[in-house]
Design an enzyme around this catalytic site. Structure first.
Site, PDB file in Angstrom:
ATOM      1  N   SER A   1      46.675  14.530  82.602  1.00  0.00           N
ATOM      2  CA  SER A   1      45.362  14.108  82.909  1.00  0.00           C
ATOM      3  C   SER A   1      45.007  13.846  84.363  1.00  0.00           C
ATOM      4  CB  SER A   1      44.525  13.408  82.107  1.00  0.00           C
ATOM      5  OG  SER A   1      45.008  11.939  82.170  1.00  0.00           O
ATOM      6  N   SER A   2      45.833  12.911  85.081  1.00  0.00           N
ATOM      7  CA  SER A   2      45.556  12.499  86.408  1.00  0.00           C
ATOM      8  C   SER A   2      45.720  13.647  87.565  1.00  0.00           C
ATOM      9  CB  SER A   2      46.731  11.440  86.656  1.00  0.00           C
ATOM     10  OG  SER A   2      47.865  11.910  86.443  1.00  0.00           O
TER      11      SER A   2
ATOM     12  N   GLY B   1      44.835  16.879  86.556  1.00  0.00           N
ATOM     13  CA  GLY B   1      43.701  17.564  86.183  1.00  0.00           C
ATOM     14  C   GLY B   1      42.508  16.950  86.823  1.00  0.00           C
TER      15      GLY B   1
ATOM     16  N   THR C   1      58.992  27.175  81.772  1.00  0.00           N
ATOM     17  CA  THR C   1      58.168  27.868  82.687  1.00  0.00           C
ATOM     18  C   THR C   1      56.853  27.102  82.681  1.00  0.00           C
ATOM     19  OG1 THR C   1      59.203  29.929  82.676  1.00  0.00           O
ATOM     20  CG2 THR C   1      57.035  29.876  83.626  1.00  0.00           C
ATOM     21  N   LEU C   2      56.280  26.610  83.866  1.00  0.00           N
ATOM     22  CA  LEU C   2      55.430  25.815  83.990  1.00  0.00           C
ATOM     23  C   LEU C   2      54.197  26.855  84.811  1.00  0.00           C
ATOM     24  CD1 LEU C   2      56.449  22.334  85.257  1.00  0.00           C
ATOM     25  CD2 LEU C   2      55.949  23.284  82.889  1.00  0.00           C
ATOM     26  N   GLU C   3      52.972  27.087  84.227  1.00  0.00           N
ATOM     27  CA  GLU C   3      51.785  27.868  84.927  1.00  0.00           C
ATOM     28  C   GLU C   3      51.084  26.822  85.669  1.00  0.00           C
ATOM     29  OE1 GLU C   3      50.137  28.776  81.340  1.00  0.00           O
ATOM     30  OE2 GLU C   3      51.214  30.502  81.003  1.00  0.00           O
TER      31      GLU C   3
ATOM     32  N   GLN D   1      53.262  16.159  80.115  1.00  0.00           N
ATOM     33  CA  GLN D   1      53.843  15.555  79.009  1.00  0.00           C
ATOM     34  C   GLN D   1      54.197  16.729  77.985  1.00  0.00           C
ATOM     35  OE1 GLN D   1      50.368  13.285  78.025  1.00  0.00           O
ATOM     36  NE2 GLN D   1      50.723  11.534  79.595  1.00  0.00           N
TER      37      GLN D   1
ATOM     38  N   TYR E   1      62.734  30.609  66.643  1.00  0.00           N
ATOM     39  CA  TYR E   1      62.397  31.663  67.721  1.00  0.00           C
ATOM     40  C   TYR E   1      63.712  32.547  68.337  1.00  0.00           C
ATOM     41  CZ  TYR E   1      60.263  33.619  72.154  1.00  0.00           C
ATOM     42  OH  TYR E   1      59.841  34.455  72.954  1.00  0.00           O
TER      43      TYR E   1
END
Length: 174
Positions: free
Chosen positions: A95-96, A98, A120-122, A139, A152
């Site tokens: 959130s910090s 964001g 993978t991070l968007e 997180q 999966y």
């Protein structure tokens, strides 16, 4: 149900979930802070076509960080290998960050049972924002399932580098 921080540690110690490397200082009441890996990728094409192959440019985040620019989508990875054959991981941004206008995991925050890798991070920013490799970026939480679980077995559950799906997968309708 979501695992508490103490339960994340207990389940990790029992081998039911993976966070490697693990730093107890990154543990929260119901989550663990993941860090940004050292490489980001961006799309080469000026226009995205969901039926075309996508070439990515790669940039290493230097010691002085890297300034992300609005209007671009960045793909990074977690510094940690994260996953479980028992629990469902879910990754969100901090959130910090964001509040600075930096958003992570805005479309693919839910993992799968059986996936264990660097995620993978968007990443998108609404104003120029400097990032650093190894910074706490988000997180991860772990959730229990109800009912029979199918692990999966798709292609993204085994990859530890940022990538995009092949054109045929994006063009599929259903």
């Amino acid at each position: 149900m979501i695992l508490t921080g103490h339960e994340i540690v207990r389940q990790r110690d029992m081998g039911a979930l993976t966070i490697e490397p693990f730093d107890p200082h990154q543990l929260n009441p119901v989550s663990y802070n993941y860090r940004l890996g050292p490489v980001l990728k961006t799309h080469r094409a000026p226009v995205m076509d969901t039926r075309a192959e996508h070439e990515l440019d790669e940039v290493v985040i230097g010691e002085d960080g890297l300034v992300l620019r609005p209007g671009r989508a960045y793909l990074g990875t977690t510094a940690e290998v994260i996953g479980s054959d028992v629990f469902v991981p879910s990754l969100i941004g901090r959130s910090s960050l964001g509040r600075l206008g930096m958003f992570l995991q805005f479309s693919a925050d839910l993992g799968q049972v059986g996936s264990c890798h660097r995620w993978t991070l968007e990443i998108k920013v609404v104003q120029p924002t400097r990032v650093y490799r190894g910074m706490c970026a988000g997180q991860v939480t772990f959730w229990t399932t109800v009912g029979d679980t199918l692990a999966y077995t798709g292609r993204f559950g085994r990859l530890s580098e940022a990538t995009v799906p092949p054109a045929g997968l994006l063009a599929a309708t259903g």
